[in-house]
Design an enzyme around this catalytic site. Structure first.
Site, PDB file in Angstrom:
ATOM      1  N   GLY A   1       0.773  -1.244   0.000  1.00 62.36           N
ATOM      2  CA  GLY A   1       0.000   0.000   0.000  1.00 62.36           C
ATOM      3  C   GLY A   1       0.802   1.290   0.000  1.00 62.36           C
ATOM      4  O   GLY A   1       1.729   1.478  -0.803  1.00 62.36           O
TER       5      GLY A   1
ATOM      6  N   GLY B   1       0.281   0.295   9.732  1.00 62.64           N
ATOM      7  CA  GLY B   1      -1.001   0.422  10.429  1.00 62.64           C
ATOM      8  C   GLY B   1      -2.072  -0.504   9.919  1.00 62.64           C
ATOM      9  O   GLY B   1      -1.917  -1.183   8.906  1.00 62.64           O
TER      10      GLY B   1
ATOM     11  N   GLY C   1     -18.137   3.543  15.069  1.00 64.29           N
ATOM     12  CA  GLY C   1     -17.278   2.387  14.830  1.00 64.29           C
ATOM     13  C   GLY C   1     -15.858   2.866  14.558  1.00 64.29           C
ATOM     14  O   GLY C   1     -15.600   4.071  14.491  1.00 64.29           O
TER      15      GLY C   1
ATOM     16  N   TYR D   1      -9.642   4.902  16.025  1.00 63.99           N
ATOM     17  CA  TYR D   1      -8.859   5.230  14.824  1.00 63.99           C
ATOM     18  C   TYR D   1      -8.723   6.748  14.653  1.00 63.99           C
ATOM     19  O   TYR D   1      -7.611   7.268  14.532  1.00 63.99           O
ATOM     20  CB  TYR D   1      -9.503   4.592  13.586  1.00 63.99           C
ATOM     21  CG  TYR D   1      -8.653   4.691  12.338  1.00 63.99           C
ATOM     22  CD1 TYR D   1      -7.618   3.795  12.098  1.00 63.99           C
ATOM     23  CD2 TYR D   1      -8.869   5.692  11.400  1.00 63.99           C
ATOM     24  CE1 TYR D   1      -6.823   3.880  10.956  1.00 63.99           C
ATOM     25  CE2 TYR D   1      -8.080   5.796  10.258  1.00 63.99           C
ATOM     26  CZ  TYR D   1      -7.068   4.887  10.044  1.00 63.99           C
ATOM     27  OH  TYR D   1      -6.277   4.989   8.913  1.00 63.99           O
TER      28      TYR D   1
HETATM   29  N1  LIG Z   1      -5.910   2.867   2.862  1.00 71.28           N
HETATM   30  C1  LIG Z   1      -6.592   3.887   3.348  1.00 71.28           C
HETATM   31  O1  LIG Z   1      -7.733   4.156   2.937  1.00 71.28           O
HETATM   32  C2  LIG Z   1      -5.951   4.781   4.385  1.00 71.28           C
HETATM   33  C3  LIG Z   1      -6.536   6.043   4.616  1.00 71.28           C
HETATM   34  C4  LIG Z   1      -5.958   6.882   5.561  1.00 71.28           C
HETATM   35  C5  LIG Z   1      -4.825   6.491   6.248  1.00 71.28           C
HETATM   36  N2  LIG Z   1      -4.287   5.265   6.021  1.00 71.28           N
HETATM   37  C6  LIG Z   1      -3.098   4.889   6.810  1.00 71.28           C
HETATM   38  O2  LIG Z   1      -2.045   4.544   5.923  1.00 71.28           O
HETATM   39  C7  LIG Z   1      -1.125   3.675   6.589  1.00 71.28           C
HETATM   40  C8  LIG Z   1      -0.775   2.528   5.654  1.00 71.28           C
HETATM   41  O3  LIG Z   1      -1.936   1.779   5.368  1.00 71.28           O
HETATM   42  P1  LIG Z   1      -2.249   1.143   3.934  1.00 71.28           P
HETATM   43  O4  LIG Z   1      -3.511   1.711   3.449  1.00 71.28           O
HETATM   44  O5  LIG Z   1      -1.048   1.215   3.074  1.00 71.28           O
HETATM   45  O6  LIG Z   1      -2.554  -0.368   4.388  1.00 71.28           O
HETATM   46  P2  LIG Z   1      -1.879  -1.768   3.996  1.00 71.28           P
HETATM   47  O7  LIG Z   1      -1.765  -1.918   2.527  1.00 71.28           O
HETATM   48  O8  LIG Z   1      -2.668  -2.789   4.747  1.00 71.28           O
HETATM   49  O9  LIG Z   1      -0.397  -1.659   4.621  1.00 71.28           O
HETATM   50  C9  LIG Z   1      -0.190  -1.690   6.005  1.00 71.28           C
HETATM   51  C10 LIG Z   1       1.295  -1.888   6.273  1.00 71.28           C
HETATM   52  O10 LIG Z   1       1.499  -1.907   7.700  1.00 71.28           O
HETATM   53  C11 LIG Z   1       2.235  -3.068   8.049  1.00 71.28           C
HETATM   54  N3  LIG Z   1       1.852  -3.557   9.358  1.00 71.28           N
HETATM   55  C12 LIG Z   1       0.609  -3.894   9.789  1.00 71.28           C
HETATM   56  N4  LIG Z   1       0.645  -4.377  11.046  1.00 71.28           N
HETATM   57  C13 LIG Z   1       1.965  -4.350  11.413  1.00 71.28           C
HETATM   58  C14 LIG Z   1       2.668  -4.753  12.587  1.00 71.28           C
HETATM   59  N5  LIG Z   1       2.025  -5.289  13.639  1.00 71.28           N
HETATM   60  N6  LIG Z   1       4.008  -4.567  12.631  1.00 71.28           N
HETATM   61  C15 LIG Z   1       4.677  -4.049  11.576  1.00 71.28           C
HETATM   62  N7  LIG Z   1       4.064  -3.661  10.439  1.00 71.28           N
HETATM   63  C16 LIG Z   1       2.732  -3.824  10.359  1.00 71.28           C
HETATM   64  C17 LIG Z   1       1.896  -4.099   6.948  1.00 71.28           C
HETATM   65  O11 LIG Z   1       2.965  -5.015   6.779  1.00 71.28           O
HETATM   66  P3  LIG Z   1       2.987  -6.541   7.270  1.00 71.28           P
HETATM   67  O12 LIG Z   1       1.585  -7.075   7.216  1.00 71.28           O
HETATM   68  O13 LIG Z   1       3.920  -7.198   6.290  1.00 71.28           O
HETATM   69  O14 LIG Z   1       3.553  -6.469   8.658  1.00 71.28           O
HETATM   70  C18 LIG Z   1       1.813  -3.201   5.720  1.00 71.28           C
HETATM   71  O15 LIG Z   1       3.089  -3.005   5.163  1.00 71.28           O
HETATM   72  C19 LIG Z   1      -1.812   3.251   7.903  1.00 71.28           C
HETATM   73  O16 LIG Z   1      -1.237   3.971   8.974  1.00 71.28           O
HETATM   74  C20 LIG Z   1      -3.263   3.669   7.686  1.00 71.28           C
HETATM   75  O17 LIG Z   1      -3.899   3.975   8.897  1.00 71.28           O
HETATM   76  C21 LIG Z   1      -4.820   4.395   5.104  1.00 71.28           C
END
Ligand SMILES: NC(=O)c1ccc[n+]([C@@H]2O[C@H](COP(=O)([O-])OP(=O)(O)OC[C@H]3O[C@@H](n4cnc5c(N)ncnc54)[C@H](OP(=O)(O)O)[C@@H]3O)[C@@H](O)[C@H]2O)c1
Length: 276
Positions: A14, A90, A150, A154
């Site tokens: 992501g 995250g 919900g 977050y």
């Molecule tokens: N997607 C959205 O709509 C959105 C919107 C606003 C903000 N965000 C924020 O963007 C950030 C990245 O999210 P994303 O959308 O890219 O999601 P994603 O594709 O699910 O990526 C999440 C990343 O976090 C890592 N991670 C999860 N749990 C972990 C743990 N316990 N220890 C170490 N690494 C961990 C995962 O790697 P592994 O599973 O390999 O550990 C993965 O690389 C997050 O902080 C999220 O809150 C996302």
């Protein structure tokens, strides 16, 4: 001069993966960390080949209190300094607050807030000594919205990250350190598959969706310019601007009304969270 190094958490997928690519494309070496080593290794090979940079891979679980120290020690063992820290790892917990266990909530706080703060605390003194640093905390538009029905902690955690980043922005000024909060809205990634809300969010209008590459480019440019806060996309700039000027009760009413439309579709995910 050897290349500067950016440490990116959550780099296996992501937004983190796109940020790693963005840093590499701009001539930085990258230290990639997450739990899934195979994904990190594949990305590292791709970035080394495409951009001629050096990479480090560190597998660590940031929901474990030892996670930040493990990561920082691994970079030190490679005799490198961290010039840019991207706190991004995250996930989201589906359902309401009491439909989850306390263990799930405390792991969430450890990963999404405590680990971010500890990594900054461990890395920033070196940046101060060297007179250069970049800190990018990935927050969310949820941190600028009036709560949500919900996903209870977050928006609270993301809001705290925004305030934390703003204070770091002030503290960094005297040392050549830039600090920014990146606040994406809905972004294509694994996020909604991991938290089981894919069926609900797929009902969101297409203009609400950003690509991870758009978000990463906006975040990289923001921290380079030293913007304290970055909201990618016109729609989200408008929406978060509106939330800042509306009276709180009106903003909460709007939020509640909008979320009611999608609530029915969330039921199975809530049940899944309760049962895990
Ligand atoms: N997607 C959205 O709509 C959105 C919107 C606003 C903000 N965000 C924020 O963007 C950030 C990245 O999210 P994303 O959308 O890219 O999601 P994603 O594709 O699910 O990526 C999440 C990343 O976090 C890592 N991670 C999860 N749990 C972990 C743990 N316990 N220890 C170490 N690494 C961990 C995962 O790697 P592994 O599973 O390999 O550990 C993965 O690389 C997050 O902080 C999220 O809150 C996302």
């Amino acid at each position: 001069m050897s290349r500067r190094l950016a440490l990116i958490t959550g780099a296996s997928s992501g937004i983190g993966k796109a940020l790693a690519r963005e840093y590499a494309a701009n001539g930085w070496d990258v230290a990639l960390t997450a739990r899934r080593e195979d994904k990190l290794r594949a990305l590292a090979e791709e970035l080394e080949k495409q951009f001629g940079i050096d990479t480090l891979i560190i597998t660590a679980d940031l929901a474990e209190p030892s996670g930040p120290e493990t990561i920082v020690n691994a970079v030190a063992a490679a005799e490198r300094d961290i010039d840019a820290l991207v706190n991004n790892a995250g996930f989201g917990l589906p359902g309401t607050y009491t439909q989850t266990t306390w263990k799930q909530q405390s792991d969430f706080i450890q990963l999404m807030f405590t680990s971010y703060c500890e990594l900054v605390h461990r890395v920033m003194p070196g940046m101060q000594e060297r007179g250069f640093g970049r800190i990018l905390n990935v927050a969310s538009v949820a941190g600028l919205s009036p709560g949500s029905r919900g996903h209870t902690l977050y928006s609270a955690v993301k809001s705290a990250l925004i305030k934390f980043s703003q204070s770091l922005h002030f503290e960094g000024k005297a040392y050549g350190i830039h600090a920014s909060a990146l606040c994406p809205g809905f972004t294509y990634s694994e996020f909604h598959d991991v938290n089981g809300t894919r069926s609900m969010v797929s009902k969101m209008p297409s203009f609400w969706w950003l690509t991870a590459e758009q978000v990463a480019e906006a975040g990289y440019n923001a921290v380079q310019r030293n913007d304290p806060i970055c909201v990618p996309g016109l729609w989200y700039k408008f929406m978060t601007g509106l939330f800042q000027v509306l009276p709180t009760h009106m903003a909460m009413w709007m939020m509640d009304r909008n979320q009611a439309k999608f609530r029915a579709a969330e039921k199975p995910a809530e049940t899944a969270a309760r049962e895990s």
